[in-house]
Design a protein around this motif. Structure first.
Motif, PDB file in Angstrom:
ATOM      1  N   ALA A 261      56.454   4.930  -0.443  1.00  0.00           N
ATOM      2  CA  ALA A 261      56.091   5.479  -1.743  1.00  0.00           C
ATOM      3  C   ALA A 261      56.129   7.005  -1.737  1.00  0.00           C
ATOM      4  O   ALA A 261      56.566   7.637  -2.717  1.00  0.00           O
ATOM      5  N   SER A 262      55.670   7.585  -0.648  1.00  0.00           N
ATOM      6  CA  SER A 262      55.681   9.043  -0.545  1.00  0.00           C
ATOM      7  C   SER A 262      57.111   9.590  -0.561  1.00  0.00           C
ATOM      8  O   SER A 262      57.419  10.557  -1.271  1.00  0.00           O
ATOM      9  N   ASP A 263      57.987   8.976   0.217  1.00  0.00           N
ATOM     10  CA  ASP A 263      59.387   9.418   0.243  1.00  0.00           C
ATOM     11  C   ASP A 263      60.033   9.269  -1.130  1.00  0.00           C
ATOM     12  O   ASP A 263      60.760  10.155  -1.589  1.00  0.00           O
ATOM     13  N   TYR A 264      59.763   8.138  -1.777  1.00  0.00           N
ATOM     14  CA  TYR A 264      60.358   7.905  -3.091  1.00  0.00           C
ATOM     15  C   TYR A 264      59.845   8.924  -4.109  1.00  0.00           C
ATOM     16  O   TYR A 264      60.615   9.448  -4.930  1.00  0.00           O
ATOM     17  N   ALA A 265      58.546   9.225  -4.046  1.00  0.00           N
ATOM     18  CA  ALA A 265      57.960  10.177  -4.991  1.00  0.00           C
ATOM     19  C   ALA A 265      58.561  11.568  -4.832  1.00  0.00           C
ATOM     20  O   ALA A 265      58.667  12.321  -5.814  1.00  0.00           O
ATOM     21  N   LYS A 266      58.963  11.917  -3.621  1.00  0.00           N
ATOM     22  CA  LYS A 266      59.580  13.231  -3.394  1.00  0.00           C
ATOM     23  C   LYS A 266      61.037  13.258  -3.858  1.00  0.00           C
ATOM     24  O   LYS A 266      61.554  14.311  -4.253  1.00  0.00           O
ATOM     25  N   GLN A 267      61.697  12.094  -3.802  1.00  0.00           N
ATOM     26  CA  GLN A 267      63.122  12.048  -4.142  1.00  0.00           C
ATOM     27  C   GLN A 267      63.377  11.753  -5.621  1.00  0.00           C
ATOM     28  O   GLN A 267      64.359  12.219  -6.196  1.00  0.00           O
ATOM     29  N   ARG A 268      62.499  10.980  -6.242  1.00  0.00           N
ATOM     30  CA  ARG A 268      62.697  10.552  -7.623  1.00  0.00           C
ATOM     31  C   ARG A 268      62.370  11.693  -8.576  1.00  0.00           C
ATOM     32  O   ARG A 268      61.249  12.238  -8.561  1.00  0.00           O
ATOM     33  N   VAL A 269      63.331  12.077  -9.413  1.00  0.00           N
ATOM     34  CA  VAL A 269      63.153  13.158 -10.366  1.00  0.00           C
ATOM     35  C   VAL A 269      63.004  12.589 -11.771  1.00  0.00           C
ATOM     36  O   VAL A 269      63.821  11.769 -12.215  1.00  0.00           O
ATOM     37  N   HIS A 283      47.439  11.915  -6.363  1.00  0.00           N
ATOM     38  CA  HIS A 283      46.105  11.325  -6.200  1.00  0.00           C
ATOM     39  C   HIS A 283      46.196   9.853  -5.810  1.00  0.00           C
ATOM     40  O   HIS A 283      45.367   9.356  -5.033  1.00  0.00           O
ATOM     41  N   LYS A 284      47.193   9.156  -6.346  1.00  0.00           N
ATOM     42  CA  LYS A 284      47.414   7.767  -5.911  1.00  0.00           C
ATOM     43  C   LYS A 284      47.665   7.724  -4.407  1.00  0.00           C
ATOM     44  O   LYS A 284      47.082   6.906  -3.683  1.00  0.00           O
ATOM     45  N   LEU A 285      48.534   8.594  -3.932  1.00  0.00           N
ATOM     46  CA  LEU A 285      48.882   8.601  -2.511  1.00  0.00           C
ATOM     47  C   LEU A 285      47.673   8.950  -1.646  1.00  0.00           C
ATOM     48  O   LEU A 285      47.487   8.375  -0.556  1.00  0.00           O
ATOM     49  N   VAL A 286      46.834   9.854  -2.113  1.00  0.00           N
ATOM     50  CA  VAL A 286      45.615  10.202  -1.368  1.00  0.00           C
ATOM     51  C   VAL A 286      44.685   8.998  -1.275  1.00  0.00           C
ATOM     52  O   VAL A 286      44.137   8.692  -0.201  1.00  0.00           O
ATOM     53  N   ALA A 327      40.996  -4.696   5.809  1.00  0.00           N
ATOM     54  CA  ALA A 327      42.442  -4.484   5.812  1.00  0.00           C
ATOM     55  C   ALA A 327      43.096  -5.138   4.601  1.00  0.00           C
ATOM     56  O   ALA A 327      44.023  -4.580   3.996  1.00  0.00           O
ATOM     57  N   VAL A 328      42.632  -6.331   4.258  1.00  0.00           N
ATOM     58  CA  VAL A 328      43.189  -7.027   3.089  1.00  0.00           C
ATOM     59  C   VAL A 328      42.919  -6.226   1.817  1.00  0.00           C
ATOM     60  O   VAL A 328      43.816  -6.041   0.977  1.00  0.00           O
ATOM     61  N   ASP A 329      41.695  -5.742   1.653  1.00  0.00           N
ATOM     62  CA  ASP A 329      41.382  -4.932   0.474  1.00  0.00           C
ATOM     63  C   ASP A 329      42.275  -3.698   0.409  1.00  0.00           C
ATOM     64  O   ASP A 329      42.766  -3.321  -0.672  1.00  0.00           O
ATOM     65  N   ALA A 330      42.484  -3.061   1.557  1.00  0.00           N
ATOM     66  CA  ALA A 330      43.291  -1.845   1.584  1.00  0.00           C
ATOM     67  C   ALA A 330      44.752  -2.140   1.253  1.00  0.00           C
ATOM     68  O   ALA A 330      45.352  -1.474   0.404  1.00  0.00           O
ATOM     69  N   VAL A 331      45.330  -3.135   1.904  1.00  0.00           N
ATOM     70  CA  VAL A 331      46.762  -3.370   1.710  1.00  0.00           C
ATOM     71  C   VAL A 331      47.061  -3.878   0.310  1.00  0.00           C
ATOM     72  O   VAL A 331      48.095  -3.527  -0.282  1.00  0.00           O
ATOM     73  N   GLU A 332      46.177  -4.700  -0.261  1.00  0.00           N
ATOM     74  CA  GLU A 332      46.419  -5.174  -1.621  1.00  0.00           C
ATOM     75  C   GLU A 332      46.400  -4.014  -2.612  1.00  0.00           C
ATOM     76  O   GLU A 332      47.218  -3.957  -3.539  1.00  0.00           O
ATOM     77  N   PHE A 333      45.487  -3.071  -2.430  1.00  0.00           N
ATOM     78  CA  PHE A 333      45.452  -1.886  -3.272  1.00  0.00           C
ATOM     79  C   PHE A 333      46.708  -1.042  -3.077  1.00  0.00           C
ATOM     80  O   PHE A 333      47.350  -0.597  -4.037  1.00  0.00           O
ATOM     81  N   VAL A 334      47.072  -0.823  -1.829  1.00  0.00           N
ATOM     82  CA  VAL A 334      48.171   0.088  -1.502  1.00  0.00           C
ATOM     83  C   VAL A 334      49.518  -0.441  -2.002  1.00  0.00           C
ATOM     84  O   VAL A 334      50.296   0.301  -2.601  1.00  0.00           O
ATOM     85  N   GLN A 340      53.828   0.560  -8.317  1.00  0.00           N
ATOM     86  CA  GLN A 340      53.669   1.354  -9.541  1.00  0.00           C
ATOM     87  C   GLN A 340      54.387   2.690  -9.412  1.00  0.00           C
ATOM     88  O   GLN A 340      55.004   3.165 -10.361  1.00  0.00           O
ATOM     89  N   ILE A 341      54.315   3.301  -8.248  1.00  0.00           N
ATOM     90  CA  ILE A 341      55.004   4.566  -8.020  1.00  0.00           C
ATOM     91  C   ILE A 341      56.516   4.371  -8.092  1.00  0.00           C
ATOM     92  O   ILE A 341      57.244   5.191  -8.671  1.00  0.00           O
ATOM     93  N   PHE A 342      57.005   3.272  -7.549  1.00  0.00           N
ATOM     94  CA  PHE A 342      58.434   2.976  -7.597  1.00  0.00           C
ATOM     95  C   PHE A 342      58.881   2.603  -9.008  1.00  0.00           C
ATOM     96  O   PHE A 342      60.074   2.705  -9.328  1.00  0.00           O
ATOM     97  N   GLY A 343      57.962   2.160  -9.837  1.00  0.00           N
ATOM     98  CA  GLY A 343      58.330   1.775 -11.185  1.00  0.00           C
ATOM     99  C   GLY A 343      59.245   0.567 -11.194  1.00  0.00           C
ATOM    100  O   GLY A 343      59.062  -0.377 -10.425  1.00  0.00           O
ATOM    101  N   GLY A 344      60.263   0.599 -12.067  1.00  0.00           N
ATOM    102  CA  GLY A 344      61.177  -0.537 -12.187  1.00  0.00           C
ATOM    103  C   GLY A 344      61.861  -0.879 -10.879  1.00  0.00           C
ATOM    104  O   GLY A 344      62.091  -2.059 -10.580  1.00  0.00           O
ATOM    105  N   MET A 345      62.184   0.118 -10.059  1.00  0.00           N
ATOM    106  CA  MET A 345      62.825  -0.155  -8.775  1.00  0.00           C
ATOM    107  C   MET A 345      61.915  -0.943  -7.846  1.00  0.00           C
ATOM    108  O   MET A 345      62.384  -1.732  -7.024  1.00  0.00           O
TER     109      MET A 345
END
Length: 384
Positions: A261-269, A283-286, A327-334, A340-345
């Motif tokens: 998600a971080s890489d995509y957020a930096k590349q997606r314009v 803030h999502k990534l944090v 771990a389950v709570d964390a990964v389901e959120f993440v 959502q960050i990737f959007g349609g992709m």
């Protein structure tokens, strides 16, 4: 530094990552379409020294412990693998420990060594239709007849059940309840043993899952694991390691999802600016990082306790339960935020994050559903 981050384990993680980038990531989409992994991957993983990292050298392993298996999980996910790959390639992590613990040299030679060499595939047969987490209520029955047990019953949701050469199977040899349960190793080619059907799933598409039926299956008595009617204890002891493994897979998936998600957020314009320039995305990534870091720290502590103590220690059992829940709570959120960050992709099958989103949903069910584990934790912590 946690127990996952010693120099030796960082090297192990890197080895697993390189293996995954070379052998798994380029092929995983096809394997998901096929619904299973190729047997050749087991041989390749054994040659790379990954199949037996947590098994003693005297049974054909590499002599590590449960922490080393968690580190391999991180390497595989970091290299572009998935929890579906982990479940299928490393099913022996739940199929073999009972045999090793029993100390039965014959069973170790016939099943453990060749499996860790990548020559055999094993699975674990516990869950039954309508049974779920109620291990003590299982109904598959094995009746002693001379030097054999005659087995009748059914199992479902059996990971690697389609490809497995043998199944370490929980059966009822005695009366009702936990005291009447035994473990038998049942060879796939035994007459009366049928893979009723492979199951289609929401996720873990490259991990074959099966329904199994047993109709008057004659199993040699020497395939009994441990003592007759002593199987429940063996199963419960290994549940700690299974839950820790799922916790580690959840953490590793979350870490991979954050990186993607971080890489995509930096590349997606969008609107002339990268997504990462938007405060809401940062803030999502944090938040994703924060929850994952907490889960990783909790999981690492639970692993350290398990490696230093006994899996029958109530504190170790509770820590494993709570680590998995965290771990389950964390990964389901993440994974949800990553999509959502990737959007349609993120909704496209060609996107890796789609796979992690689908696969992560099972982690709160397998190895003890969230609700079952919460209730167990309440008892262990004295809240009931």
């Amino acid at each position: 530094m946690t127990v996952f981050d010693t120099p030796e384990r960082l090297a192990l993680r890197e080895s697993a990552r390189r293996f995954t980038e070379r052998e798994i990531a380029p092929n995983i989409a096809q394997w998901e379409d096929d619904g299973q992994l190729p047997r050749e991957l087991h041989l390749a993983a054994a040659k790379a020294g990954l199949m037996g990292v947590s098994f003693p050298e005297e049974v054909g392993g590499q002599g590590g412990d449960v922490i080393d298996s968690a580190v391999v999980s991180e390497g595989v996910l970091d290299g572009g693998g998935s929890t579906g790959v982990m479940a299928s390639l490393f099913t022996h992590g739940i199929a073999l420990p009972h045999i090793v613990q029993s100390g039965n040299a014959d069973l170790i030679d016939r099943y453990v060594r060749p499996t860790l060499a990548g020559e055999l595939i094993g699975s674990l047969g516990i869950t039954e239709p309508g049974g779920g987490s109620d291990v003590a209520g299982l109904k598959t029955r094995a009746v002693r007849d001379g030097d054999h047990y005659v087995v009748n019953g059914a199992k479902t949701f059996i990971t690697s059940g389609v490809r497995a050469d043998f199944v370490t199977t929980a059966v009822r040899t005695g009366g009702d309840g936990y005291a009447g349960i035994s473990l038998l190793v049942i060879d796939k080619n035994t007459p009366g043993f049928t893979v009723a059907r492979p199951l289609r799933k929401m996720g873990w598409h490259c991990s074959d899952t099966a329904e199994l039926t047993f109709e008057d299956v004659r199993v040699p008595a020497e395939n009994l694991v441990g003592e007759e009617n002593g199987g429940f204890v063996l199963v419960m002891q290994q549940f700690v390691n299974e839950r820790l493994s799922l916790a580690a897979q959840g953490v590793a998936t979350a870490q991979r999802a954050i990186a993607l998600a971080s890489d995509y957020a930096k590349q997606r314009v969008t609107f002339g600016q990268p997504l990462s320039s938007r405060q809401v995305i940062r803030h999502k990534l944090v938040d994703m990082h924060r929850r994952t870091a907490a889960a990783r720290a909790y999981t690492a502590e639970a692993y350290a306790q398990a490696a230093a103590s006994s899996t029958t220690d109530p504190k170790v059992i509770a820590d494993a339960v709570l680590a998995k829940r965290q771990a389950v709570d964390a990964v389901e959120f993440v994974v949800n935020e990553a999509v959502q960050i990737f959007g349609g992709m993120g909704y496209m099958r060609e996107s890796e994050i789609d796979r992690h989103y689908r696969d992560a949903r099972l982690l709160g069910i397998g190895g003890g559903a969230n609700e079952v584990l919460n209730d167990l934790a309440a008892k262990l912590l004295g809240y009931s």
